[in-house]
Design a protein around this motif. Sequence first.
Motif, PDB file in Angstrom:
ATOM      1  N   ILE A  38       0.880  -1.168   0.000  1.00 44.88           N
ATOM      2  CA  ILE A  38       0.000   0.000   0.000  1.00 44.88           C
ATOM      3  C   ILE A  38       0.914   1.214   0.000  1.00 44.88           C
ATOM      4  O   ILE A  38       1.647   1.449   0.956  1.00 44.88           O
ATOM      5  CB  ILE A  38      -0.921   0.014   1.228  1.00 44.88           C
ATOM      6  N   HIS A  39       0.883   1.963  -1.059  1.00 47.86           N
ATOM      7  CA  HIS A  39       1.789   3.095  -1.231  1.00 47.86           C
ATOM      8  C   HIS A  39       1.669   4.072  -0.064  1.00 47.86           C
ATOM      9  O   HIS A  39       0.577   4.298   0.470  1.00 47.86           O
ATOM     10  CB  HIS A  39       1.476   3.797  -2.555  1.00 47.86           C
ATOM     11  N   ALA A  40       2.780   4.669   0.331  1.00 47.37           N
ATOM     12  CA  ALA A  40       2.788   5.620   1.450  1.00 47.37           C
ATOM     13  C   ALA A  40       1.842   6.797   1.212  1.00 47.37           C
ATOM     14  O   ALA A  40       1.315   7.372   2.158  1.00 47.37           O
ATOM     15  CB  ALA A  40       4.206   6.122   1.696  1.00 47.37           C
ATOM     16  N   TYR A  41       1.595   7.138  -0.034  1.00 47.70           N
ATOM     17  CA  TYR A  41       0.656   8.214  -0.335  1.00 47.70           C
ATOM     18  C   TYR A  41      -0.717   7.921   0.270  1.00 47.70           C
ATOM     19  O   TYR A  41      -1.418   8.830   0.716  1.00 47.70           O
ATOM     20  CB  TYR A  41       0.525   8.406  -1.846  1.00 47.70           C
ATOM     21  N   ALA A  42      -1.098   6.649   0.311  1.00 45.03           N
ATOM     22  CA  ALA A  42      -2.401   6.263   0.859  1.00 45.03           C
ATOM     23  C   ALA A  42      -2.527   6.676   2.318  1.00 45.03           C
ATOM     24  O   ALA A  42      -3.617   7.020   2.777  1.00 45.03           O
ATOM     25  CB  ALA A  42      -2.605   4.762   0.710  1.00 45.03           C
ATOM     26  N   THR A  43      -1.428   6.653   3.045  1.00 45.76           N
ATOM     27  CA  THR A  43      -1.436   7.057   4.442  1.00 45.76           C
ATOM     28  C   THR A  43      -1.908   8.496   4.576  1.00 45.76           C
ATOM     29  O   THR A  43      -2.753   8.811   5.407  1.00 45.76           O
ATOM     30  CB  THR A  43      -0.028   6.911   5.043  1.00 45.76           C
ATOM     31  N   TYR A  44      -1.357   9.355   3.739  1.00 45.31           N
ATOM     32  CA  TYR A  44      -1.744  10.763   3.789  1.00 45.31           C
ATOM     33  C   TYR A  44      -3.099  11.013   3.132  1.00 45.31           C
ATOM     34  O   TYR A  44      -3.856  11.863   3.563  1.00 45.31           O
ATOM     35  CB  TYR A  44      -0.675  11.636   3.135  1.00 45.31           C
ATOM     36  N   ALA A  45      -3.415  10.277   2.108  1.00 47.38           N
ATOM     37  CA  ALA A  45      -4.667  10.495   1.389  1.00 47.38           C
ATOM     38  C   ALA A  45      -5.880  10.173   2.260  1.00 47.38           C
ATOM     39  O   ALA A  45      -6.911  10.819   2.135  1.00 47.38           O
ATOM     40  CB  ALA A  45      -4.696   9.663   0.111  1.00 47.38           C
TER      41      ALA A  45
END
Length: 83
Positions: A38-45
Amino acid sequence: MMNPEAFYGQIAVISGFQGSGGTHLPVLVASGAHEVVIHAYATYAMSPRLPDAKVVLYSDAGHGFLHQRPENFARKVNEFLGR
């Protein structure tokens, strides 16, 4: 590295995520910056859609951040639960 189809598929799911359904529960969202599942961007998104979210992102870790930084993550969990 994640293939583009998987990355854009995750973004589509995250974009459809409506948040906590009206509840305002605290949520600890943690990930490694080098995460391949799960791409780290998903954490912020997802964090803006959770009204009481705390984000922890490990810049030097990947999918196994729990095993790569166990003491630090345990401290973050204890801080989060004790707030």
